[in-house]
Design an enzyme around this catalytic site. Structure first.
Site, PDB file in Angstrom:
ATOM      1  N   PRO A 165       5.708   6.202  20.399  1.00 42.81           N
ATOM      2  CA  PRO A 165       6.429   5.521  19.316  1.00 42.81           C
ATOM      3  C   PRO A 165       6.646   6.384  18.075  1.00 42.81           C
ATOM      4  O   PRO A 165       7.584   6.147  17.312  1.00 42.81           O
ATOM      5  CB  PRO A 165       5.535   4.313  19.016  1.00 42.81           C
TER       6      PRO A 165
ATOM      7  N   LEU B 156       5.280   4.211  24.873  1.00 37.10           N
ATOM      8  CA  LEU B 156       3.860   3.919  25.035  1.00 37.10           C
ATOM      9  C   LEU B 156       3.013   4.940  24.286  1.00 37.10           C
ATOM     10  O   LEU B 156       3.428   6.085  24.083  1.00 37.10           O
ATOM     11  CB  LEU B 156       3.477   3.958  26.517  1.00 37.10           C
ATOM     12  N   CYS B 157       1.795   4.516  23.880  1.00 36.81           N
ATOM     13  CA  CYS B 157       0.792   5.428  23.355  1.00 36.81           C
ATOM     14  C   CYS B 157       1.265   6.090  22.058  1.00 36.81           C
ATOM     15  O   CYS B 157       1.601   5.411  21.098  1.00 36.81           O
ATOM     16  CB  CYS B 157       0.439   6.438  24.449  1.00 36.81           C
ATOM     17  N   ILE B 158       1.348   7.412  22.030  1.00 38.97           N
ATOM     18  CA  ILE B 158       1.786   8.133  20.840  1.00 38.97           C
ATOM     19  C   ILE B 158       3.307   8.276  20.783  1.00 38.97           C
ATOM     20  O   ILE B 158       3.874   8.629  19.734  1.00 38.97           O
ATOM     21  CB  ILE B 158       1.116   9.540  20.765  1.00 38.97           C
TER      22      ILE B 158
ATOM     23  N   SER C 186       3.901  -0.133  22.896  1.00 44.55           N
ATOM     24  CA  SER C 186       2.573  -0.614  23.285  1.00 44.55           C
ATOM     25  C   SER C 186       1.579   0.536  23.132  1.00 44.55           C
ATOM     26  O   SER C 186       1.906   1.691  23.441  1.00 44.55           O
ATOM     27  CB  SER C 186       2.594  -1.107  24.736  1.00 44.55           C
TER      28      SER C 186
END
Length: 221
Positions: free
Chosen positions: A141, A137-139, A192
């Site tokens: 990835p 999630l968020c950063i 996401s």
């Protein structure tokens, strides 16, 4: 896959500016539970990059341990990431927060040339080798982009600079909106944007829920 999907959740501390984003972490755990899964939390047993006063946004000069801080979210039920074994879990997931880019890897400081915590890297590579799904999630990835590279498809939302850095690490970036998920079917990656976008807590819940649901859908495929 076991009847009850088992998730390993890797946290990066406690607090958006220097650790795991608390809403994303808790809502991920809630999504796993509500969708019939179980979870075990993990974190690196190392010092944080720094400690931030979340009221002022300024670094305090303190020293705190990532595992000890993450234990706040896990209510003490947490293990060092070096204790992770891929055989014990069906899926791996990383909530975001700056800690994912500061404590799990050095992306926040070093960008595409970042280094990765060895235990975290080993966990991701072991799950990838086993063909088991991984979510972020968020950063977070960016972490998968650095470790797996080689054309994997992820999203961090729509920030051009971060997307460019993701692609500089050999990954492909796809734009996504609130609650959206991007799935790399071949590599079984689900990402996401969550708080990479200006979001309400309800939209974060949607992102976590959709990510967990998609990971469960990939099990056994």
């Amino acid at each position: 896959m076991s009847a009850k999907p088992k998730f390993a959740v890797v946290l990066s501390g406690c607090g958006v500016y220097d650790g795991a984003e608390i809403h994303e972490a808790v809502l991920t755990l809630l999504a796993i539970d509500r969708q019939g899964g179980s979870y075990q939390c993990f974190a690196p047993d190392r010092d944080q990059l720094h400690v931030v006063n979340h009221l002022t946004g300024e670094a305090t000069g303190e020293t705190r341990n990532v595992l000890v801080e993450a234990a706040r979210i896990a209510r003490g039920a947490i293990k060092p990431v070096t204790a992770f074994s891929p055989e014990d879990f069906d899926a791996l997931i990383f909530p975001g927060g700056f800690g994912a880019a500061k404590n799990l890897c050095s992306f926040a400081v070093d960008g595409p040339g970042c280094s990765v915590d060895p235990g975290v890297e080993a966990a991701v590579k072991a799950m990838a080798k086993a063909g088991k799904p991984i979510g972020a999630l968020c950063i977070a990835p960016a972490l998968l982009a650095k470790i797996l590279g080689d054309g994997v498809t992820v999203t961090i939302g729509n920030d051009p600079g971060t997307a460019e850095a993701i692609e500089a690490m050999g990954a492909k970036h796809t734009v996504a909106g609130h609650g959206g998920v991007v799935v790399d079917q071949a590599r079984k990656l689900v990402t996401s944007p969550c708080y990479m976008l200006e979001s309400s807590i309800g939209q974060i819940a949607d992102g976590a829920e959709n990510t967990v649901r998609t990971l469960i859908g990939l099990l056994g495929k």
